[in-house]
Design a protein around this motif. Structure first.
Motif, short mmCIF file in Angstrom:
data_model
loop_
_atom_site.label_atom_id
_atom_site.label_comp_id
_atom_site.label_asym_id
_atom_site.label_seq_id
_atom_site.Cartn_x
_atom_site.Cartn_y
_atom_site.Cartn_z
N LEU A 159 2.37 49.20 11.38
CA LEU A 159 3.58 49.89 10.96
C LEU A 159 3.88 49.67 9.49
N ASN A 160 3.38 48.59 8.95
CA ASN A 160 3.80 48.15 7.61
C ASN A 160 3.07 48.88 6.49
N LEU A 161 2.20 49.84 6.82
CA LEU A 161 1.53 50.60 5.78
C LEU A 161 2.53 51.38 4.95
N TRP A 162 3.43 52.09 5.62
CA TRP A 162 4.47 52.86 4.94
C TRP A 162 5.82 52.42 5.47
N THR A 163 6.49 51.56 4.72
CA THR A 163 7.80 51.03 5.10
C THR A 163 8.85 51.50 4.10
N PHE A 164 9.93 52.04 4.63
CA PHE A 164 11.00 52.56 3.78
C PHE A 164 12.33 51.96 4.23
N ARG A 165 13.02 51.30 3.33
CA ARG A 165 14.32 50.71 3.65
C ARG A 165 15.42 51.62 3.16
N LEU A 166 16.27 52.07 4.07
CA LEU A 166 17.39 52.94 3.72
C LEU A 166 18.56 52.08 3.25
N PRO A 167 19.07 52.31 2.05
CA PRO A 167 20.19 51.50 1.56
C PRO A 167 21.46 51.81 2.33
N SER A 168 22.34 50.83 2.36
CA SER A 168 23.62 50.99 3.07
C SER A 168 24.57 51.85 2.24
N LEU A 169 25.65 52.29 2.87
CA LEU A 169 26.65 53.09 2.16
C LEU A 169 27.28 52.32 1.00
N PRO A 170 27.64 51.02 1.17
CA PRO A 170 28.17 50.30 0.02
C PRO A 170 27.19 50.20 -1.15
N GLU A 171 25.89 50.34 -0.89
CA GLU A 171 24.90 50.33 -1.97
C GLU A 171 24.75 51.70 -2.61
N ARG A 172 25.39 52.71 -2.03
CA ARG A 172 25.25 54.09 -2.52
C ARG A 172 26.63 54.72 -2.72
N ARG A 173 27.52 54.00 -3.35
CA ARG A 173 28.90 54.51 -3.46
C ARG A 173 28.97 55.81 -4.26
N GLU A 174 28.01 56.03 -5.19
CA GLU A 174 28.02 57.28 -5.94
C GLU A 174 27.66 58.48 -5.06
N ASP A 175 27.12 58.21 -3.86
CA ASP A 175 26.78 59.29 -2.93
C ASP A 175 27.88 59.57 -1.92
N ILE A 176 28.98 58.84 -2.01
CA ILE A 176 30.07 59.05 -1.05
C ILE A 176 30.71 60.42 -1.24
N GLU A 177 30.98 60.82 -2.48
CA GLU A 177 31.65 62.10 -2.72
C GLU A 177 30.83 63.27 -2.19
N PRO A 178 29.52 63.39 -2.52
CA PRO A 178 28.76 64.51 -1.94
C PRO A 178 28.65 64.43 -0.42
N ASN A 179 28.69 63.24 0.15
CA ASN A 179 28.65 63.13 1.60
C ASN A 179 29.97 63.56 2.23
N ILE A 180 31.08 63.36 1.54
CA ILE A 180 32.37 63.87 2.04
C ILE A 180 32.31 65.39 2.11
N GLU A 181 31.75 66.01 1.07
CA GLU A 181 31.62 67.47 1.05
C GLU A 181 30.71 67.94 2.19
N PHE A 182 29.64 67.20 2.43
CA PHE A 182 28.73 67.54 3.53
C PHE A 182 29.45 67.47 4.86
N GLU A 183 30.27 66.45 5.06
CA GLU A 183 31.00 66.31 6.31
C GLU A 183 32.05 67.40 6.49
N LEU A 184 32.66 67.83 5.39
CA LEU A 184 33.61 68.94 5.47
C LEU A 184 32.91 70.22 5.92
N ASN A 185 31.71 70.44 5.37
CA ASN A 185 30.93 71.63 5.78
C ASN A 185 30.52 71.55 7.24
N ARG A 186 30.14 70.35 7.67
CA ARG A 186 29.76 70.19 9.07
C ARG A 186 30.97 70.38 9.98
#
Length: 527
Positions: free
Chosen positions: A345-372
């Motif tokens: 499994l360790n050939l291709w490992t990808f760690r997804l950062p947490s929301l607190p590590e991506r605070r600059e992505d919170i605003e576009p995600n709010i817009e995404f949730e409004l659309n959903r």
């Protein structure tokens, strides 16, 4: 000025001139706008006489063209492996001099197999050349030399094509990000890497990340990307491994034959068979038992597995995507996860950062949730200006923990949209939501010291000062590790006992515990 060098096969039919006047190997040298300084003419020994005849005619018609005959014998000119190998060897030994010469491969002559091989060797730059295609005159009264076209396969020179490739890559990245205009550089770089791997490799992928970081959603989008790129044809089978326990796990994953479960049950296909030709997503793969892990590894490596109660293996070829929020390396060291499966499994490992590590992505995600939300509720909901400013300020604040990551954010926006009066989210509603989130997160917090003391003292733990709680919890843990009261006392008073004349550590510890209504038997795990 560089010399033009053309390389091509002798046209065993067309160059013979038996059926028509136009002869491609001769005609290619007779275009004034495309002077040929040297023609490398490849021929089979069976056509030795024709090759020398064509050479003489070219030298008569175009004295400035040097003709070099290269004998390349082919047992079967329609055998791809033989033709490609012969041309590859020719190219390897040729000695191209790109500083002094420009090279062109004449595609018109030779079998279709030869033309394909020329194309592949040129596109891969094993032959640093352009392609030249010649054609006869359209009318009998036209010049017998006919026409020619030159194609350069060096795609890096075509800005329009490169821009098209870039746009396609952006579309794939947008698919993997669900169309969200993310701003976090680390996450965007991660998505670009996943896109390259997903479109070029069928090896297993391992997605790491805390609960709520979007592992399941990303696995679904990786599947969609592979489907678009035609790397898979089957379906996506999503398995939550935490729900599979014991013999039921084996049956669910690998299927069983009738009667194998001891209750007269009918045949069961199993989830691995359902994933044949597609993608198998094993979420929380760390929850699988060691036996299931071994069978998964065998299925991934061989494309075969053995259903319960069967004597014959079943074939199923799928791509594996695994997800977990645990440290698999640590589980391997503890003997709870197979090292060979982890290595696979360790050939291709990808760690997804947490929301607190991506605070600059919170605003576009709010817009995404409004659309959903608009799709779910059937109407567009928006924030009032002051409400949006307050909510965004709270959402991106470093003091906001978002323990459930994007799952918490999604649920929060969905609540706001559902409860909003007249499709407008007000400041009052935002304040209520923030208060509810803070109370929810506080109630979910588990203080290990608080839990330990509550276990022994009960509700009276609230009467103990916070400073004393930390100290008492440490004392209790030390007692649980010690075989006797005296041993616990020596460990706890190892520094202060050196300055005391009387070193009755057991008595000191007993008195300390008594202050909180506890005895050695209450806190000790010793027999």
């Amino acid at each position: 000025m560089k010399k033009n060098v053309v390389i091509g096969f002798l046209g065993t039919q067309l160059d013979s001139g038996k059926k028509r006047r136009w002869r491609p190997s001769i005609a290619v040298t007779q275009h004034g706008s495309f002077p040929i300084h040297r023609l490398e003419l490849l021929y089979d020994r069976d056509f030795h006489r024709l090759a020398h005849k064509v050479k003489r005619e070219i030298e008569d018609a175009s004295p400035a063209t040097e003709v070099l005959l290269q004998q390349v014998d082919l047992g079967d000119p329609w055998d791809f492996q033989e033709v490609y190998g012969a041309l590859f060897d020719f190219a390897r030994d040729y000695g191209f001099d790109e500083d002094r010469e420009d090279y062109f491969v004449h595609l018109t002559t030779g079998t279709h197999v030869a033309q394909i091989c020329w194309f592949l060797l040129t596109e891969s730059r094993h032959i640093p050349a352009k392609l030249v295609q010649t054609s006869p005159p359209r009318r009998d009264d036209e010049d017998v030399t006919g026409n020619y076209n030159i194609v350069d396969l060096d795609l890096s020179r075509y800005d329009a094509l490169q821009q098209r490739f870039d746009l396609i890559a952006e579309e794939y990245n947008a698919l993997l990000k669900a169309g969200i205009e993310t701003r976090n550089p680390g996450f965007n770089s991660l998505i670009e890497r996943i896109e390259l791997v997903a479109t070029n490799s069928d090896a297993p992928l391992l997605l790491l990340g805390d609960t709520g970081t979007g592992k399941s959603e990303l696995a679904e989008r990786i599947y969609e990307l592979k489907l678009q790129r035609r790397r898979v044809k089957g379906r996506l089978v999503h398995v939550n491994c935490a729900t599979l326990k014991g013999e039921r796990a084996m049956s669910s994953l690998f299927g069983h034959r009738r009667g194998a479960m001891g209750n007269g049950s009918s045949d069961r296909r199993g989830l691995l068979r359902e994933a044949d030709g597609g993608v198998l997503f094993l979420d929380e793969i760390n929850e699988l038992g060691i036996d299931e892990q071994a069978m998964i590894l065998h299925a991934v490596e061989t494309g075969r597995f053995l259903p319960l109660g069967s004597d014959h293996e079943i074939t199923s070829r799928f791509q594996l995507i695994a997800g977990t929020n645990r440290n698999l390396g640590q589980l391997v060291s503890e003997g709870r996860f197979r090292p060979d499966l982890y290595a696979r499994l360790n050939l291709w490992t990808f760690r997804l950062p947490s929301l607190p590590e991506r605070r600059e992505d919170i605003e576009p995600n709010i817009e995404f949730e409004l659309n959903r939300s608009e799709k779910l509720l059937g109407s567009r909901v928006g924030f009032n200006g002051d409400a949006y400013a307050r909510y965004l300020d709270f959402a991106i604040s470093p003091a906001t923990p978002w323990p459930g990551n994007f799952r918490d954010l999604s649920a929060s926006v969905q609540r706001l949209c559902t409860l909003s009066p007249r499709a407008r989210i007000t400041l009052s509603l935002v304040e209520q939501e923030i208060d509810a989130l803070e109370r929810q997160w506080k109630s979910a917090e588990i203080d290990p010291d608080e839990a330990l003391l509550s276990e022994l003292i009960g509700e009276t733990v609230d009467q103990i000062d916070p400073f004393d709680k930390v100290q008492l919890a440490h004392v209790i843990r030390t007692c649980r590790k010690s075989p006797t009261l005296s041993a616990a006392g020596r460990a706890l008073f190892s520094a202060s006992r050196k300055t005391k004349k009387s070193q009755n550590d057991a008595d000191r510890l007993r008195k300390y515990l008594d202050k909180f209504g506890l005895s050695w038997s209450d806190v000790s795990e010793a027999d």
